[in-house]
Design a protein around this motif. Structure first.
Motif, short mmCIF file in Angstrom:
data_model
loop_
_atom_site.label_atom_id
_atom_site.label_comp_id
_atom_site.label_asym_id
_atom_site.label_seq_id
_atom_site.Cartn_x
_atom_site.Cartn_y
_atom_site.Cartn_z
N GLN B 79 33.75 40.44 35.23
CA GLN B 79 33.64 41.56 36.17
C GLN B 79 32.76 41.19 37.36
O GLN B 79 33.06 41.54 38.49
CB GLN B 79 33.04 42.75 35.41
CG GLN B 79 33.38 44.10 35.99
CD GLN B 79 34.88 44.32 36.11
OE1 GLN B 79 35.63 43.96 35.22
NE2 GLN B 79 35.32 44.88 37.21
N VAL B 80 31.68 40.45 37.06
CA VAL B 80 30.71 40.08 38.10
C VAL B 80 31.39 39.39 39.27
O VAL B 80 31.08 39.63 40.44
CB VAL B 80 29.63 39.15 37.51
CG1 VAL B 80 28.75 38.59 38.59
CG2 VAL B 80 28.80 39.91 36.48
N GLN B 81 32.39 38.54 38.95
CA GLN B 81 32.97 37.70 40.00
C GLN B 81 33.85 38.49 40.97
O GLN B 81 34.17 38.00 42.04
CB GLN B 81 33.78 36.58 39.35
CG GLN B 81 32.88 35.63 38.60
CD GLN B 81 33.62 34.80 37.60
OE1 GLN B 81 34.81 34.97 37.41
NE2 GLN B 81 32.92 33.88 36.94
N ASP B 83 33.17 41.02 42.84
CA ASP B 83 32.56 41.35 44.14
C ASP B 83 31.49 40.33 44.52
O ASP B 83 30.52 40.65 45.17
CB ASP B 83 31.99 42.78 44.13
CG ASP B 83 30.95 42.96 43.05
OD1 ASP B 83 30.80 42.04 42.23
OD2 ASP B 83 30.29 44.01 43.04
N PHE B 84 31.69 39.10 44.09
CA PHE B 84 30.67 38.08 44.32
C PHE B 84 30.89 37.39 45.66
O PHE B 84 31.96 36.84 45.90
CB PHE B 84 30.74 37.05 43.21
CG PHE B 84 29.48 36.27 43.02
CD1 PHE B 84 28.64 36.54 41.96
CD2 PHE B 84 29.13 35.27 43.91
CE1 PHE B 84 27.49 35.82 41.79
CE2 PHE B 84 27.96 34.56 43.74
CZ PHE B 84 27.14 34.83 42.67
N PRO B 85 29.90 37.44 46.55
CA PRO B 85 30.09 36.75 47.82
C PRO B 85 29.83 35.25 47.66
O PRO B 85 28.68 34.83 47.63
CB PRO B 85 29.03 37.38 48.72
CG PRO B 85 27.96 37.82 47.79
CD PRO B 85 28.57 38.06 46.45
N ARG B 132 36.22 36.24 46.39
CA ARG B 132 36.73 37.55 45.93
C ARG B 132 37.94 38.02 46.74
O ARG B 132 38.65 38.92 46.31
CB ARG B 132 35.63 38.60 45.99
CG ARG B 132 35.15 38.88 47.40
CD ARG B 132 34.08 39.93 47.45
NE ARG B 132 33.46 39.87 48.77
CZ ARG B 132 32.33 40.44 49.09
NH1 ARG B 132 31.68 41.13 48.20
NH2 ARG B 132 31.84 40.34 50.31
#
Lengths: 275, 235
Positions: B79-81, B83-85, B132
């Motif tokens: 899930q973290v990835q 919205d990971f910039p 993303r």
């Protein structure tokens, strides 16, 4: 310019300025990792624990920093460990710790020194809280945090982006999570007295969330959030000096305004991208 | 050469037994597909093979030429990835981390490795793009390039084609095949897609809480377990 020179003629403001800039930098850098790792509330949790530690240190006449730093490091370590043992989830544990530590702190204070302006200062922060002996310790510690962050930058990125992959390919994930925890705890304690227990987590959360609105790379996000943090701190400090309002609150309000601006920029960009 | 060997190994997940008594071997150049229903213990087994999880019984043995930092891993996306910039290049380069030792920054050689692997997977044009913003198939290729940075020997792929449309899955299988044939990389793949697994892999391990079958893909088609799982012997 006039105002700045005038402000710098007060030694306590110079102290606040130096420590504030350093702490804002540390918080913004670590904040990017913490927000992405879903640990946004950790600043809140730690600052409340720090508050309890301060409350306990006071009546015994210990220097608050020496007590609250180790206590917060222990608490941070505990919080970051929680993910694996899943009986109580991280956010619930943070909430427990927040209210629990606050209650203990308030109890200790009212039983010993009694509720006074000091307590108020710890809750909402005070620019006067920084004594000159604290100054050196704060400078040394925050420079250490900055340095360690730069040294571990690539590793921090890897454990933030994908802990499982890092662990699977033989990177010591626990160690680097511990590094993040310790650096965060030190930063929170240093920033707490200026920003106040209730507002310190904004230093961690706002600059990185603002930067993430527009940045598309991790390095760019980190650098931009560092700039934003320092800018908001300086603006907030000047505003609080001019209008005699609490510094912590001014910094947070500046952060909110910038966040909204960046948010609008992001939406406009997206809108253009679609059409 | 035996790269990886499991002897009567069992794993538990959150205190409950997940898979029990597995015995199999992976040799250099093999393409092993681990198949089974949801909750059969596939992902737990992968964690165990990566030594992220200790077996409750038995042992996972790495061959003498395989060190823990020579394994490439393609995890399921988190899930973290979402919205990971991070840019594609940053993600791929982070795969070189296990070769960094005590160095602080990435060396020129490691940056070159990252570039080569991006070239192999055809994602060089995406280099500066944000992870993303990519499509599912592109993201999967980025993560595969990262896994390649971490290894020259063996890749563990956890559900590499789940959530991809048929065309993109086909491409993914072709890429994996090429890596095995051209780069001589051993492949261990966990998959939902039994048809694809039997078509692509050299060996099959079928688990359902315990070991149902281990052997070559050809034998699997003929075995009772394979016939049932493949839908009444669709081969």
């Amino acid at each position: 310019m006039m105002i700045l020179t005038e402000m710098l003629s007060y030694p306590f403001l110079v102290r606040a300025l130096i420590v504030g800039v350093l702490v804002s930098l540390c918080a913004a850098l670590l904040g990017t990792s913490l927000v992405l790792k879903r640990y946004s509330m950790i600043g809140d949790g730690l600052s409340h624990v720090g508050f309890a530690a301060l409350a306990c240190a006071y009546p015994f006449g210990f220097s608050p920093l020496y007590i609250s730093i180790p206590v917060c490091v222990a608490a941070a370590f505990f919080l970051l460990q929680l993910k694996e043992s899943s009986r109580i989830k991280g956010d619930a544990a943070t909430a427990l710790m927040c209210s629990g530590a606050l209650a203990v702190g308030v109890m200790v204070i009212s039983l010993t020194t009694g509720m006074n302006t000091d307590v108020c200062n710890y809750m909402f922060g005070s620019i006067l809280a920084m004594s000159s002996s604290d100054l050196y310790l704060s400078i040394v510690l925050s420079i250490a945090v900055l340095e360690l962050y730069v040294l571990f930058f690539n590793r921090i990125f890897a454990v933030t982006f994908d802990e499982t992959f890092a662990g699977a390919t033989g990177v010591n994930v626990r160690l680097y999570n511990m590094v993040i925890a310790i650096l965060t705890a030190v930063t929170v304690v240093l920033g707490m007295r200026m920003m106040g227990t209730l507002l310190i987590s904004s230093l961690i959360v706002f600059p990185s969330l603002t930067a993430m609105r527009v940045a598309r790379k991790f390095k760019a996000t980190v650098i931009l959030s560092a700039f934003l943090a320092v800018f908001c701190f300086l603006t907030g400090l000047v505003f609080s000096y001019l209008h005699a309002v609490p510094t912590g609150a001014c910094i947070v309000v500046t952060n909110i305004i910038l966040f909204l601006l960046f948010f609008i920029v992001e939406k406009v960009k997206e809108g253009r991208g679609c059409s | 050469m035996c790269l990886l060997q499991c002897k009567h190994v069992s794993f538990s997940y959150e205190g409950r037994p997940a898979v029990a008594n597995l015995s199999f071997e992976v040799h250099e150049g093999d393409y092993l597909a681990i198949v089974g229903e949801n909750g059969a213990g596939k992902s737990t087994l992968v964690k165990g093979l990566l030594r992220l999880k200790k077996p409750v019984e038995g042992s996972v043995i790495y061959g003498d030429r395989l060190r823990p930092d020579e394994i490439g891993y393609l995890p399921q996306q988190t899930q973290v990835q979402k919205d990971f910039p991070a840019s594609v290049y940053e993600v791929v380069l982070s795969g070189c981390l296990n070769q960094m030792g005590h160095h602080v920054f990435f060396s020129k050689a490691q940056k070159n490795t990252a570039r080569e692997n991006m070239e192999i997977l055809g994602i060089s044009p995406l280099r500066e793009r944000c992870y993303r913003d990519l499509s599912g198939g592109q993201q999967q290729r980025v993560l595969l390039a990262r896994a390649l940075c971490a290894t020259r020997k063996i890749l563990l792929l956890d559900e590499p084609v789940t959530g991809l449309d048929p065309v993109v899955s086909g491409n993914m299988y072709r890429i994996i095949r090429n890596l095995r044939e051209e780069k001589k990389i051993t492949i261990v793949m966990v998959s939902h897609d039994v048809e694809g697994a039997v078509r692509e892999a050299s060996h099959i391990l079928h688990i359902a809480g315990r070991q149902m079958f281990f052997g070559t893909a050809t034998d699997y088609r003929k075995s009772p377990a394979g016939k049932v799982f493949l839908g009444g012997g669709s081969s």
